[in-house]
Design a protein around this motif. Structure first.
Motif, PDB file in Angstrom:
ATOM      1  N   ASN A   5      91.548  72.358 -46.360  1.00 53.11           N
ATOM      2  CA  ASN A   5      91.154  73.758 -46.226  1.00 53.11           C
ATOM      3  C   ASN A   5      92.235  74.663 -46.823  1.00 53.11           C
ATOM      4  OD1 ASN A   5      89.800  76.023 -45.459  1.00 53.11           O
ATOM      5  ND2 ASN A   5      90.648  76.040 -43.374  1.00 53.11           N
ATOM      6  N   PRO A   6      92.464  74.538 -48.156  1.00 53.09           N
ATOM      7  CA  PRO A   6      93.560  75.315 -48.748  1.00 53.09           C
ATOM      8  C   PRO A   6      93.195  76.790 -48.889  1.00 53.09           C
ATOM      9  CG  PRO A   6      92.436  74.061 -50.453  1.00 53.09           C
ATOM     10  CD  PRO A   6      91.760  73.714 -49.161  1.00 53.09           C
ATOM     11  N   SER A   7      94.213  77.651 -48.803  1.00 51.24           N
ATOM     12  CA  SER A   7      93.956  79.066 -49.059  1.00 51.24           C
ATOM     13  C   SER A   7      93.784  79.226 -50.570  1.00 51.24           C
ATOM     14  CB  SER A   7      95.115  79.921 -48.555  1.00 51.24           C
ATOM     15  OG  SER A   7      96.260  79.668 -49.339  1.00 51.24           O
ATOM     16  N   GLN A   8      92.902  80.164 -50.941  1.00 50.64           N
ATOM     17  CA  GLN A   8      92.647  80.444 -52.364  1.00 50.64           C
ATOM     18  C   GLN A   8      93.943  80.773 -53.100  1.00 50.64           C
ATOM     19  OE1 GLN A   8      89.773  82.096 -54.655  1.00 50.64           O
ATOM     20  NE2 GLN A   8      89.402  79.952 -54.193  1.00 50.64           N
ATOM     21  N   SER A   9      94.804  81.578 -52.443  1.00 50.05           N
ATOM     22  CA  SER A   9      95.988  82.064 -53.151  1.00 50.05           C
ATOM     23  C   SER A   9      96.915  80.896 -53.532  1.00 50.05           C
ATOM     24  CB  SER A   9      96.741  83.085 -52.304  1.00 50.05           C
ATOM     25  OG  SER A   9      97.089  82.527 -51.070  1.00 50.05           O
ATOM     26  N   ARG A  10      97.070  79.921 -52.611  1.00 53.20           N
ATOM     27  CA  ARG A  10      97.934  78.774 -52.952  1.00 53.20           C
ATOM     28  C   ARG A  10      97.247  77.830 -53.934  1.00 53.20           C
ATOM     29  NH1 ARG A  10      99.573  80.999 -47.854  1.00 53.20           N
ATOM     30  NH2 ARG A  10     101.779  80.539 -47.502  1.00 53.20           N
ATOM     31  N   LEU A  11      95.943  77.657 -53.753  1.00 53.69           N
ATOM     32  CA  LEU A  11      95.223  76.744 -54.643  1.00 53.69           C
ATOM     33  C   LEU A  11      95.292  77.253 -56.090  1.00 53.69           C
ATOM     34  CD1 LEU A  11      93.506  74.203 -54.906  1.00 53.69           C
ATOM     35  CD2 LEU A  11      91.474  75.580 -54.401  1.00 53.69           C
ATOM     36  N   VAL A  12      95.083  78.552 -56.276  1.00 57.08           N
ATOM     37  CA  VAL A  12      95.122  79.113 -57.635  1.00 57.08           C
ATOM     38  C   VAL A  12      96.557  79.018 -58.193  1.00 57.08           C
ATOM     39  CG1 VAL A  12      94.793  81.201 -59.024  1.00 57.08           C
ATOM     40  CG2 VAL A  12      93.124  80.605 -57.266  1.00 57.08           C
ATOM     41  N   ALA A  13      97.545  79.257 -57.332  1.00 55.91           N
ATOM     42  CA  ALA A  13      98.943  79.138 -57.795  1.00 55.91           C
ATOM     43  C   ALA A  13      99.204  77.705 -58.267  1.00 55.91           C
ATOM     44  CB  ALA A  13      99.916  79.514 -56.674  1.00 55.91           C
ATOM     45  N   TYR A  14      98.739  76.720 -57.483  1.00 57.98           N
ATOM     46  CA  TYR A  14      98.928  75.321 -57.882  1.00 57.98           C
ATOM     47  C   TYR A  14      98.222  75.054 -59.221  1.00 57.98           C
ATOM     48  CZ  TYR A  14      98.044  70.396 -58.439  1.00 57.98           C
ATOM     49  OH  TYR A  14      97.939  69.148 -58.998  1.00 57.98           O
ATOM     50  N   GLU A  15      96.969  75.531 -59.342  1.00 57.98           N
ATOM     51  CA  GLU A  15      96.210  75.285 -60.587  1.00 57.98           C
ATOM     52  C   GLU A  15      96.969  75.830 -61.788  1.00 57.98           C
ATOM     53  OE1 GLU A  15      92.402  77.044 -59.901  1.00 57.98           O
ATOM     54  OE2 GLU A  15      91.676  75.309 -58.772  1.00 57.98           O
ATOM     55  N   ASN A  28     100.820  83.775 -68.836  1.00 61.53           N
ATOM     56  CA  ASN A  28     100.370  85.171 -68.906  1.00 61.53           C
ATOM     57  C   ASN A  28      98.934  85.307 -69.414  1.00 61.53           C
ATOM     58  OD1 ASN A  28     100.991  84.441 -71.497  1.00 61.53           O
ATOM     59  ND2 ASN A  28     101.827  86.418 -72.072  1.00 61.53           N
ATOM     60  N   ILE A  29      98.402  84.264 -70.023  1.00 68.81           N
ATOM     61  CA  ILE A  29      96.997  84.297 -70.468  1.00 68.81           C
ATOM     62  C   ILE A  29      96.111  83.644 -69.406  1.00 68.81           C
ATOM     63  CG2 ILE A  29      95.372  83.439 -72.224  1.00 68.81           C
ATOM     64  CD1 ILE A  29      97.701  83.586 -74.227  1.00 68.81           C
ATOM     65  N   ARG A  30      96.557  82.509 -68.865  1.00 70.60           N
ATOM     66  CA  ARG A  30      95.729  81.732 -67.931  1.00 70.60           C
ATOM     67  C   ARG A  30      95.621  82.399 -66.563  1.00 70.60           C
ATOM     68  NH1 ARG A  30      91.671  79.731 -67.364  1.00 70.60           N
ATOM     69  NH2 ARG A  30      91.260  77.755 -66.363  1.00 70.60           N
ATOM     70  N   LEU A  31      96.726  83.002 -66.083  1.00 73.85           N
ATOM     71  CA  LEU A  31      96.673  83.561 -64.722  1.00 73.85           C
ATOM     72  C   LEU A  31      95.598  84.657 -64.581  1.00 73.85           C
ATOM     73  CD1 LEU A  31      97.718  83.544 -61.811  1.00 73.85           C
ATOM     74  CD2 LEU A  31      99.373  85.289 -62.475  1.00 73.85           C
ATOM     75  N   PRO A  32      95.545  85.650 -65.490  1.00 73.61           N
ATOM     76  CA  PRO A  32      94.483  86.654 -65.337  1.00 73.61           C
ATOM     77  C   PRO A  32      93.086  86.032 -65.316  1.00 73.61           C
ATOM     78  CG  PRO A  32      96.077  87.359 -66.992  1.00 73.61           C
ATOM     79  CD  PRO A  32      96.444  85.967 -66.611  1.00 73.61           C
ATOM     80  N   GLU A  33      92.880  84.969 -66.092  1.00 66.51           N
ATOM     81  CA  GLU A  33      91.556  84.311 -66.093  1.00 66.51           C
ATOM     82  C   GLU A  33      91.276  83.685 -64.727  1.00 66.51           C
ATOM     83  OE1 GLU A  33      91.887  82.985 -70.813  1.00 66.51           O
ATOM     84  OE2 GLU A  33      92.038  81.440 -69.269  1.00 66.51           O
ATOM     85  N   LEU A  34      92.270  82.987 -64.189  1.00 64.40           N
ATOM     86  CA  LEU A  34      92.079  82.336 -62.873  1.00 64.40           C
ATOM     87  C   LEU A  34      91.878  83.391 -61.791  1.00 64.40           C
ATOM     88  CD1 LEU A  34      94.825  79.532 -63.034  1.00 64.40           C
ATOM     89  CD2 LEU A  34      92.356  79.183 -63.072  1.00 64.40           C
ATOM     90  N   LEU A  35      92.640  84.486 -61.873  1.00 64.46           N
ATOM     91  CA  LEU A  35      92.524  85.525 -60.833  1.00 64.46           C
ATOM     92  C   LEU A  35      91.160  86.205 -60.889  1.00 64.46           C
ATOM     93  CD1 LEU A  35      96.042  87.289 -60.873  1.00 64.46           C
ATOM     94  CD2 LEU A  35      95.178  85.596 -59.249  1.00 64.46           C
ATOM     95  N   SER A  36      90.670  86.452 -62.102  1.00 62.92           N
ATOM     96  CA  SER A  36      89.391  87.189 -62.159  1.00 62.92           C
ATOM     97  C   SER A  36      88.232  86.306 -61.684  1.00 62.92           C
ATOM     98  CB  SER A  36      89.142  87.774 -63.549  1.00 62.92           C
ATOM     99  OG  SER A  36      88.900  86.734 -64.440  1.00 62.92           O
ATOM    100  N   LYS A  37      88.356  84.989 -61.860  1.00 69.73           N
ATOM    101  CA  LYS A  37      87.311  84.072 -61.352  1.00 69.73           C
ATOM    102  C   LYS A  37      87.354  83.957 -59.829  1.00 69.73           C
ATOM    103  CE  LYS A  37      87.919  80.089 -63.300  1.00 69.73           C
ATOM    104  NZ  LYS A  37      87.969  78.773 -63.864  1.00 69.73           N
ATOM    105  N   SER A  38      88.539  84.242 -59.226  1.00 67.06           N
ATOM    106  CA  SER A  38      88.778  83.854 -57.832  1.00 67.06           C
ATOM    107  C   SER A  38      88.190  84.797 -56.786  1.00 67.06           C
ATOM    108  CB  SER A  38      90.288  83.775 -57.590  1.00 67.06           C
ATOM    109  OG  SER A  38      90.795  85.090 -57.474  1.00 67.06           O
ATOM    110  N   LYS A  39      87.952  86.047 -57.142  1.00 64.35           N
ATOM    111  CA  LYS A  39      87.448  87.060 -56.195  1.00 64.35           C
ATOM    112  C   LYS A  39      88.377  87.261 -54.995  1.00 64.35           C
ATOM    113  CE  LYS A  39      82.602  86.538 -57.415  1.00 64.35           C
ATOM    114  NZ  LYS A  39      82.607  85.259 -58.152  1.00 64.35           N
ATOM    115  N   MET A  40      89.693  87.097 -55.218  1.00 65.90           N
ATOM    116  CA  MET A  40      90.647  87.350 -54.125  1.00 65.90           C
ATOM    117  C   MET A  40      90.902  88.843 -53.979  1.00 65.90           C
ATOM    118  SD  MET A  40      93.695  84.579 -54.286  1.00 65.90           S
ATOM    119  CE  MET A  40      93.846  84.317 -56.034  1.00 65.90           C
ATOM    120  N   GLU A  41      91.409  89.228 -52.801  1.00 63.91           N
ATOM    121  CA  GLU A  41      91.840  90.612 -52.578  1.00 63.91           C
ATOM    122  C   GLU A  41      93.136  90.843 -53.363  1.00 63.91           C
ATOM    123  OE1 GLU A  41      90.324  92.925 -50.758  1.00 63.91           O
ATOM    124  OE2 GLU A  41      88.728  91.478 -50.305  1.00 63.91           O
ATOM    125  N   LYS A  42      93.463  92.154 -53.555  1.00 69.80           N
ATOM    126  CA  LYS A  42      94.654  92.509 -54.350  1.00 69.80           C
ATOM    127  C   LYS A  42      95.943  91.862 -53.806  1.00 69.80           C
ATOM    128  CE  LYS A  42      96.486  96.696 -56.392  1.00 69.80           C
ATOM    129  NZ  LYS A  42      96.673  98.111 -56.283  1.00 69.80           N
TER     130      LYS A  42
END
Ligand SMILES: C[S@@+](CC[C@H](N)C(=O)[O-])C[C@H]1O[C@@H](n2cnc3c(N)ncnc32)[C@H](O)[C@@H]1O
Length: 442
Positions: A5-15, A28-42
Motif C-alpha cells: 500500500n505505497p503512497s503515491q508520492s513515494r512510488l512516483v519518486a521511486y519510479e 527534469n523531463i520525466r518528472l513533470p510527465e510522471l507528476l501530471s499522470k499522478s493526480k497528486m495534490e500540490k
C-alpha cells in the motif's frame, strides 16, 4: 507482510529515480510527465520532487551509508533494492520524515515493485540505518578529496576540477554545498514581448542588477508569459552572457548563434536585437533536429538552420558576431540537473574538448574582419575554459581577448584579470558560466 500500500508520492519518486538510473531518463523531463499522470495534490508533488531530486543528487553519500549494513559491494546489490535503499536513506538522513515512516513507507513501495522478500531486506537495512547517527565523523580522517566526495556526493574527478580552479578547499566545499541545494528557476522577459514589471506583477521576484531577470517560486510551465512564449526560463548566468555579448553590438551587424539548441540564448539575443536594431541579421544553428525544432519555437523559423557547425562550408555567409555556446560537461550547472554529476566522465571530457576546439576553428573561418567571437561554456573545467583560450590564441595570431572589463556596460560579476569571466554557483547564485570574447584584428 500485508498487501502493498505505497503512497503515491513515494512510488512516483521511486519510479523517477529508477528510470533515471536505469533507463537514462532525464529527471527534469520525466518528472513533470510522471507528476501530471499522478493526480497528486500540490504538497505531495512537492514532496515527490524533493525526495526524487534529492535522492539523485545525494546517492553517492547514500550508497556509502548503505554499504556499511550490507554484506557485499553496493554495485552488486539488485538494482531495485539499490534505488529503494537510496530513497529510504534520503528520507532518514536528509528530510524531516520520522524514521519509522521513512522505513515503513519505503518498504510498502518495495513490496509492490520488488516483492516480499526484497522488501524484507530493504526493511532490515533501513532499520539499521535509523539506529545510527549517520554523522559520518569517520570521514574526517580521510584526505579532502575522498571526504568531500562522500559527504557532498560528487565524483572525485569533478571535485578535482573545481579545486584546479578555486585552489582552496573551503571554497570548493561551499561550491559542493551550493550544488546540492535546489534553486527556484530564473526567468527572462524577452524585450518587446514582456517586461520585469509584468513578471513581478504576476508573482515573480525581480533580481537586482539585471534588466530583464526575475526569479520564480513556482512552476514555469504554469506561468502565463512562459506559456505564451513571451518570456523564457533562463539562469541569470546565461542572461549575463547574452547581455555582455550584446554590449559589443553596433548597427547593422550579422549575428550567428552557432550552437543554439534548445534556444535559450538564441531567443534572448533574437528578441533583444529585434528591439535594438532592425537592420541587424540573426541566424541560429542547431544540428540535432528535435533541438532545432525547439529553437524554431522561440526564434523566427526562417532564421534557424540545422548544420554541423564544425564545417564552415555549411554556411553561405560570414558573420560579425558569433556565439559559440559549446557542448560541454555542464559541471557548472549541477544544482539544476540532479543526475548530471553521475552521467559525465573524463572520457566525455576528451571528446567535448575536441569538439569545442573544432567549433572555435570553424567560427574563426566564418568571422568577418573586426568581428567578435563569444566562446561560452556552462562548465568551469580548465580544459574547457582557460585551456581552450590558450590553444585558440596560440593557433590564431590575429585574434586577441577583448577584456570584458573594458566594456562599460558589461556585468562586472566574475570578470577575471585576463578579461574572461567565470561565474560560480556559491558566489554568484548562478550556473558556473565561463565566457571569453575573442576579437579579430583587421
Ligand atoms: C550548450 S548547448 C547550447 C545551449 C543554447 N545556446 C541555449 O542557450 O539554449 C550546445 C548545443 O550544441 C549543439 N551541438 C553539438 N554538436 C554541434 C555541432 N557539431 N555543431 C553545432 N552545434 C552542435 C548541441 O546539440 C547543443 O544543443
Amino acid at each position: 507482510m500485508g498487501k502493498p500500500n505505497p503512497s503515491q508520492s513515494r512510488l512516483v519518486a521511486y519510479e523517477l529515480v529508477y528510470q533515471v538510473n536505469r533507463d537514462g531518463a532525464y529527471a527534469n523531463i520525466r518528472l513533470p510527465e510522471l507528476l501530471s499522470k499522478s493526480k497528486m495534490e500540490k504538497a505531495d508533488k512537492a514532496f515527490t520532487t524533493e525526495l526524487s531530486y534529492g535522492t539523485l543528487r545525494m546517492q553517492g553519500r547514500h550508497d556509502y551509508i548503505a554499504t556499511k549494513y550490507i554484506d557485499r559491494k553496493f554495485s552488486e546489490v539488485d538494482p531495485k533494492i539499490q534505488d529503494l535503499l537510496r530513497i529510504g536513506i534520503h528520507q532518514i538522513t536528509q528530510m524531516r520524515v520520522a524514521d519509522h515512516a521513512a522505513v515503513s513507507e519505503t518498504v510498502e513501495v518495495a513490496k509492490l515493485v520488488a516483492g516480499e522478500s526484497k522488501a524484507s531486506y530493504v526493511n532490515a537495512v533501513l532499520r539499521k540505518v535509523t539506529a545510527s547517527s549517520n554523522d559520518l565523523v569517520e570521514l574526517s580522517n580521510l584526505p579532502n578529496l575522498e571526504r568531500l566526495s562522500i559527504s557532498y556526493s560528487h565524483p572525485e574527478w569533478i571535485i578535482s576540477s573545481f579545486y584546479d580552479q578555486l585552489k582552496d578547499w573551503a571554497e570548493v566545499e561551499k561550491l559542493l554545498a551550493a550544488n546540492n541545494l535546489p534553486a527556484a528557476p530564473d526567468i527572462v522577459a524577452w524585450p518587446g514581448k514582456s517586461s520585469t514589471t509584468e513578471l513581478v506583477q504576476l508573482g515573480a521576484t525581480q533580481i537586482p542588477g539585471f534588466s530583464n531577470a526575475a526569479n520564480l517560486d513556482g512552476i514555469p510551465s504554469e506561468f502565463d508569459p512562459i506559456i505564451q512564449r513571451r518570456a523564457g526560463v533562463q539562469d541569470r548566468g546565461s542572461q549575463i552572457v547574452v547581455e555582455n555579448f550584446l554590449t559589443t553590438a553596433t548597427i547593422g551587424q550579422s549575428w550567428l548563434d552557432m550552437c543554439a539548441g534548445p534556444g535559450g540564448k538564441a531567443a534572448y539575443l533574437f528578441h533583444s536585437l529585434s528591439q535594438k536594431d532592425t537592420t541587424a541579421t540573426f541566424l541560429a544553428n542547431e544540428p540535432i533536429p528535435h533541438r532545432a525544432e525547439l529553437v524554431k519555437r522561440v526564434v523566427n523559423n526562417q532564421q534557424v538552420v540545422s548544420f554541423d557547425a564544425t564545417d564552415p562550408d555549411n554556411f553561405s555567409s560570414t558573420f560579425d558576431r558569433i556565439l559559440v555556446d559549446a557542448p560541454c560537461t555542464g559541471l557548472g550547472a549541477l544544482r539544476r540537473r540532479p543526475e548530471a554529476r553521475w552521467r559525465k566522465s573524463i572520457n566525455d571530457l576528451k571528446e567535448l574538448v575536441t569538439l569545442q576546439r573544432n567549433l572555435l576553428t570553424s567560427a574563426y573561418k566564418l568571422l568577418n574582419p573586426n568581428g567578435i567571437i563569444a566562446y561560452v561554456t556552462c562548465s568551469p573545467h580548465i580544459a574547457e575554459t582557460k585551456g581552450q583560450v590558450l590553444d585558440f590564441l596560440a593557433r590564431h595570431k590575429d585574434m586577441s581577448i577583448l577584456p570584458l572589463s573594458t566594456l562599460a556596460d558589461a556585468h562586472k560579476q566574475g570578470v577575471l584579470k585576463d578579461g574572461t569571466m567565470q561565474l560560480w554557483t556559491h558566489q554568484d547564485q548562478s550556473d558556473g558560466m565561463f565566457m571569453v570574447l575573442f576579437k579579430k584584428v583587421g
